[in-house]
Design a protein around this motif. Structure first.
Motif, PDB file in Angstrom:
ATOM      1  N   PRO A  62      56.568 -15.703  -7.597  1.00 29.20           N
ATOM      2  CA  PRO A  62      56.180 -14.382  -7.111  1.00 29.20           C
ATOM      3  C   PRO A  62      54.664 -14.219  -7.069  1.00 29.20           C
ATOM      4  O   PRO A  62      53.910 -15.043  -7.613  1.00 29.20           O
ATOM      5  CB  PRO A  62      56.812 -13.439  -8.130  1.00 29.20           C
ATOM      6  CG  PRO A  62      56.922 -14.247  -9.377  1.00 29.20           C
ATOM      7  CD  PRO A  62      57.165 -15.658  -8.934  1.00 29.20           C
ATOM      8  N   GLU A  63      54.243 -13.135  -6.437  1.00 33.61           N
ATOM      9  CA  GLU A  63      52.808 -12.853  -6.339  1.00 33.61           C
ATOM     10  C   GLU A  63      52.175 -12.724  -7.715  1.00 33.61           C
ATOM     11  O   GLU A  63      50.993 -13.045  -7.909  1.00 33.61           O
ATOM     12  CB  GLU A  63      52.581 -11.583  -5.524  1.00 33.61           C
ATOM     13  CG  GLU A  63      51.127 -11.290  -5.210  1.00 33.61           C
ATOM     14  CD  GLU A  63      50.959 -10.088  -4.306  1.00 33.61           C
ATOM     15  OE1 GLU A  63      49.855  -9.518  -4.278  1.00 33.61           O
ATOM     16  OE2 GLU A  63      51.935  -9.713  -3.630  1.00 33.61           O
ATOM     17  N   ALA A  64      52.950 -12.268  -8.686  1.00 31.74           N
ATOM     18  CA  ALA A  64      52.434 -12.110 -10.049  1.00 31.74           C
ATOM     19  C   ALA A  64      52.173 -13.446 -10.732  1.00 31.74           C
ATOM     20  O   ALA A  64      51.564 -13.488 -11.801  1.00 31.74           O
ATOM     21  CB  ALA A  64      53.408 -11.281 -10.888  1.00 31.74           C
ATOM     22  N   GLY A  65      52.626 -14.533 -10.129  1.00 31.99           N
ATOM     23  CA  GLY A  65      52.365 -15.854 -10.692  1.00 31.99           C
ATOM     24  C   GLY A  65      53.361 -16.243 -11.756  1.00 31.99           C
ATOM     25  O   GLY A  65      54.532 -15.859 -11.697  1.00 31.99           O
ATOM     26  N   HIS A  87      48.637 -21.098  -8.101  1.00 33.27           N
ATOM     27  CA  HIS A  87      49.312 -19.920  -8.635  1.00 33.27           C
ATOM     28  C   HIS A  87      48.564 -19.383  -9.862  1.00 33.27           C
ATOM     29  O   HIS A  87      48.123 -20.180 -10.697  1.00 33.27           O
ATOM     30  CB  HIS A  87      50.747 -20.248  -9.048  1.00 33.27           C
ATOM     31  CG  HIS A  87      51.595 -20.790  -7.961  1.00 33.27           C
ATOM     32  ND1 HIS A  87      51.866 -20.097  -6.803  1.00 33.27           N
ATOM     33  CD2 HIS A  87      52.257 -21.989  -7.846  1.00 33.27           C
ATOM     34  CE1 HIS A  87      52.645 -20.818  -6.026  1.00 33.27           C
ATOM     35  NE2 HIS A  87      52.891 -21.970  -6.636  1.00 33.27           N
TER      36      HIS A  87
END
Length: 305
Positions: A62-65, A87
């Protein structure tokens, strides 16, 4: 799970990103020649890079890593893999990890948080961040992608001509030996080696289920999980040949011997499997061919800070 297929797929997936670590035979570590796999020469100094890369390459990030809890080596591997693949990573480590491993993770470029206590405290903090942000949690040992990644090690060793009847493998949370058991499926004798001061698998095998144990000792910052993974226990109940324990003194003696005999510098956890052979905790049968997995090269203090 079809572990053979999963591990073969993981090997192809991670091949561009991990080292194919060397093997050697030693005639001086024991009464008979011993085969060694020098996995401590892997990226960041441990086998953990295999599971980290396999997870990041096989699951959506996800974008949150990503987020991970670690006693040290897993955190460094996740930080390294995340950095190489672009990431963001947040790593939680306990104070028990020690300054050398904490500095290693920091050099790998992750957002690092040191928490009081031991690995379980770091895992709690990582799970909280996962819940708050949706970041991908990369478990140090009890996740299929992690186990499949670690299983590539034995697959690789066999491609390099491994002929041993028996493999000695150190155990912490169980991801490494779970991968070996999953790939071998009973084709070779695999012996678990744990410190007397952190017998997570031994206690679980006796109880018939995972149990919490107190952990301490010279290898606690790498073999210091309080509880064995469910995946490892299941595979061990099906395929493990034996479980033995070794003292801190035996671990340190094996660490010194690897340095004095071959100039191989390992952390105590990385020398734990050899300690079983040298101390007599595991006694091979006549003619039994033995191999030892050397798995960690991050001693404390850092020899070259």
């Amino acid at each position: 799970m079809d572990w053979t297929t999963e591990i073969a797929a993981a090997a192809a997936r991670i091949a561009p990103h991990v080292q194919r670590t060397p093997v050697m035979d030693s005639a001086v570590l024991w009464d008979h020649p011993v085969a060694l796999k020098l996995e401590h020469l892997q990226h960041t100094g441990s086998f953990k890079a295999r599971g980290a890369f396999n997870t990041l390459l096989s699951l959506p990030v996800p974008e949150a890593g990503v987020v991970a809890a670690s006693g040290g080596n897993h955190g460094a591997a996740v930080a390294y893999a995340a950095s190489r693949l672009g990431h963001p990573a947040r790593i939680f480590v306990p104070e028990l990890a020690g300054p050398a491993k904490i500095a290693l993770i920091d050099r790998c470029g992750a957002d690092l948080t040191v928490v009081p206590g031991d690995y379980s405290n770091a895992l709690e903090a990582a799970r909280q961040l996962e819940a708050e942000t949706g970041a991908l949690q990369i478990h140090a040992y009890d996740a299929p992608a992690t186990v499949a990644g670690q299983g590539t090690l034995l697959r690789e060793w066999e491609e390099q001509g491994l002929e041993a009847d028996t493999l000695l493998i150190a155990v912490g949370g169980g991801g490494l030996i779970a991968g070996a058991l999953a790939w071998s499926s009973g084709a070779r004798r695999i012996v678990a080696v744990e410190p007397d001061t952190a017998p997570t698998l031994h206690a679980a095998l006796e109880a018939g289920h995972p149990v919490d144990v107190a952990v301490s000792g010279v290898a606690a910052n790498a073999l210091g999980a309080r509880r064995i993974g469910d995946i490892c226990l299941g595979l061990a109940q099906d395929h493990l040949a034996a479980s033995v324990r070794v003292s801190d003194a035996a671990i340190l003696e094996a660490q010194r011997t690897l340095w004095h005999s071959h100039r191989l510098l390992l952390e105590p956890a990385g020398a734990t499997a050899l300690a079983a052979l040298r101390s007599g905790a595991y006694v091979p049968a006549p003619g039994e061919r033995v191999a030892v997995l050397l798995c960690g090269a991050n001693p404390a203090p850092d020899p070259l800070p």
